[in-house]
Design an enzyme around this catalytic site. Sequence first.
Site, short mmCIF file in Angstrom:
data_model
loop_
_atom_site.label_atom_id
_atom_site.label_comp_id
_atom_site.label_asym_id
_atom_site.label_seq_id
_atom_site.Cartn_x
_atom_site.Cartn_y
_atom_site.Cartn_z
NE ARG A 37 -67.60 -25.44 71.67
CZ ARG A 37 -67.50 -24.13 71.79
NH1 ARG A 37 -68.58 -23.39 71.94
NH2 ARG A 37 -66.32 -23.55 71.75
CE LYS A 197 -56.38 -6.98 61.05
NZ LYS A 197 -57.19 -5.89 61.58
N GLY A 354 -61.30 -21.69 66.21
CA GLY A 354 -62.43 -21.91 65.32
C GLY A 354 -62.03 -22.12 63.86
N GLY A 377 -61.59 -19.22 72.52
CA GLY A 377 -60.89 -18.30 73.42
C GLY A 377 -60.08 -19.02 74.49
N1 LIG Z 1 -52.44 -14.27 53.71
C1 LIG Z 1 -53.64 -13.97 54.20
N2 LIG Z 1 -54.28 -12.85 53.79
C2 LIG Z 1 -55.49 -12.55 54.30
N3 LIG Z 1 -56.16 -13.30 55.20
C3 LIG Z 1 -55.56 -14.41 55.62
C4 LIG Z 1 -54.29 -14.81 55.14
N4 LIG Z 1 -53.97 -15.96 55.76
C5 LIG Z 1 -54.98 -16.28 56.58
N5 LIG Z 1 -55.95 -15.36 56.51
C6 LIG Z 1 -57.24 -15.36 57.22
O1 LIG Z 1 -57.07 -15.56 58.60
C7 LIG Z 1 -58.31 -16.01 59.13
C8 LIG Z 1 -58.11 -16.96 60.27
O2 LIG Z 1 -57.40 -16.33 61.29
P1 LIG Z 1 -57.73 -16.45 62.83
O3 LIG Z 1 -56.66 -15.72 63.54
O4 LIG Z 1 -59.14 -16.03 63.07
O5 LIG Z 1 -57.60 -18.04 63.07
P2 LIG Z 1 -58.01 -18.95 64.30
O6 LIG Z 1 -57.28 -18.49 65.51
O7 LIG Z 1 -57.90 -20.38 63.92
O8 LIG Z 1 -59.56 -18.73 64.46
P3 LIG Z 1 -60.46 -18.22 65.65
O9 LIG Z 1 -60.06 -16.79 65.89
O10 LIG Z 1 -61.85 -18.37 65.05
O11 LIG Z 1 -60.23 -19.12 66.82
C9 LIG Z 1 -59.05 -16.68 57.99
O12 LIG Z 1 -60.24 -16.00 57.76
C10 LIG Z 1 -58.08 -16.54 56.81
O13 LIG Z 1 -58.74 -16.24 55.59
O1 LIG Z 2 -67.95 -20.56 72.33
C1 LIG Z 2 -67.04 -20.39 73.16
O2 LIG Z 2 -65.85 -20.15 72.83
C2 LIG Z 2 -67.36 -20.57 74.61
O3 LIG Z 2 -68.62 -21.11 74.79
C3 LIG Z 2 -67.19 -19.27 75.38
O4 LIG Z 2 -68.13 -18.33 74.95
P1 LIG Z 2 -67.94 -16.78 75.33
O5 LIG Z 2 -66.77 -16.29 74.51
O6 LIG Z 2 -69.24 -16.11 74.97
O7 LIG Z 2 -67.63 -16.70 76.80
#
Ligand SMILES: Nc1ncnc2c1ncn2[C@@H]1O[C@H](COP(=O)(O)OP(=O)(O)OP(=O)(O)O)[C@@H](O)[C@H]1O
Ligand SMILES: O=C(O)[C@H](O)COP(=O)(O)O
Length: 396
Positions: A37, A197, A354, A377
């Site tokens: 960042r 999920k 992330g 987000g």
């Molecule tokens: N088949 C599975 N069984 C269990 N967990 C799983 C499976 N496939 C993926 N995951 C889990 O899903 C998680 C990632 O999902 P998430 O929805 O958080 O992704 P993202 O949107 O990229 O991340 P963030 O929410 O940090 O932005 C990981 O921790 C991974 O281990």
């Molecule tokens: O890390 C982030 O995704 C941004 O800085 C926003 O942070 P926040 O979810 O605490 O508003």
Amino acid sequence: MTSFRTLDDADVKGKRVLVRVDLNVPMEDGKVTDLTRLERIVPTLTDIADRGGKVVILAHFGRPKGVDPSQSLKAVVPALADVLKRPVAFAADCIGEVAAQAVDAIRPGEILVLENTRFHKGEEKNEPDFVKALAANGDLFVADAFSAAHRAHASTEGLGRVMPAYAGRTMQAELDALTRALEKPERPVVAVVGGAKVSTKLDLLGNLSKKVDFLVIGGGMANTFLAAEGKAVGKSLCEHDLVDTARAIVAEAAKNGCRIVLPVDVVCAKEFKANASHRVCGIDEVAPEEMILDIGPKSVEHVVSILGRAKTLVWNGPFGAFELEPFDNGTVSVAEAAAELTRAGHLVSVAGGGDTVAALNQAGAADRFTYVSTAGGAFLEWLEGKPLPGVDVLRT
Ligand SMILES: Nc1ncnc2c1ncn2[C@@H]1O[C@H](COP(=O)(O)OP(=O)(O)OP(=O)(O)O)[C@@H](O)[C@H]1O
Ligand SMILES: O=C(O)[C@H](O)COP(=O)(O)O
């Protein structure tokens, strides 16, 4: 067509430029552990400084409830100065006398970080008096924190309403990439949505199914869709209470001409741990005691063949439990293929989230993607089709 005023339109010479950036970086033992960042905001900060503006940085860190020294931005300043290769001053408040004196003390071309905006409750409440107090230290406002643009806070949205506002270079790059990916994409468009999920990505799936040609569903959430088709998913992560919702998403997608793509084979294990004993099996062969932890080779081949015919890819969420070897295989293989198609000029690829960024870095693929968003987000809300207050306030 909506457009945004950018730094190119701003006369910054001799001006106090309030620049909202995202300094919400991961820290361990007082040290920044990921500089991405900070690296992204360098072009904006150096551009303003080199054109003779006073760079006055506004940012939040963490989610403090009032003043909290453990969430001070002071700890981020040395890393920012390193990345910029320039000195960076710091002021212990973002409003009032302390901030005003620090802004007076820097010369045009110099850079100052003001303390965490979230130390004041007016920030998150977007209180007019707090907006006014922030605005008192600037002549113009540059928004360069796309990743905080889903927040209607004083420093992300409020300032844009009370002073001349411009998109910074990172914001501009992010908006260009997102426009290329979903607003005006070259078709066919493929969205990959993985992750844990379905329940966290319902709006996102609904919105994408209206906009893309192929919706590839992976990760734990694919299990809910497989269960909705009547497949046995054993002990897999699966939201059985959402099978009707999954069916509704599939039906809606079909109406919109969007093809949902699910795994055809999977990698199963009995334990959720790295190097657990595992096997590849067809989607109808998952045993009651097994968990699906990744997509199998035939699924990878299928997804890669779809990408081979596509022009645009939007990716959020991994295909499997990518933190645990070898269940990163599906994600890594598809990421590598997407990266190569992008490098060869066949695909525009945009990814965010992330875990997604971590997975693409792990695959060594991130550098070859057209754009990897550092937003979490905000990227998700954009995929959901929601308005982003920090972007809308910049529209001309
Ligand atoms: N088949 C599975 N069984 C269990 N967990 C799983 C499976 N496939 C993926 N995951 C889990 O899903 C998680 C990632 O999902 P998430 O929805 O958080 O992704 P993202 O949107 O990229 O991340 P963030 O929410 O940090 O932005 C990981 O921790 C991974 O281990
Ligand atoms: O890390 C982030 O995704 C941004 O800085 C926003 O942070 P926040 O979810 O605490 O508003």
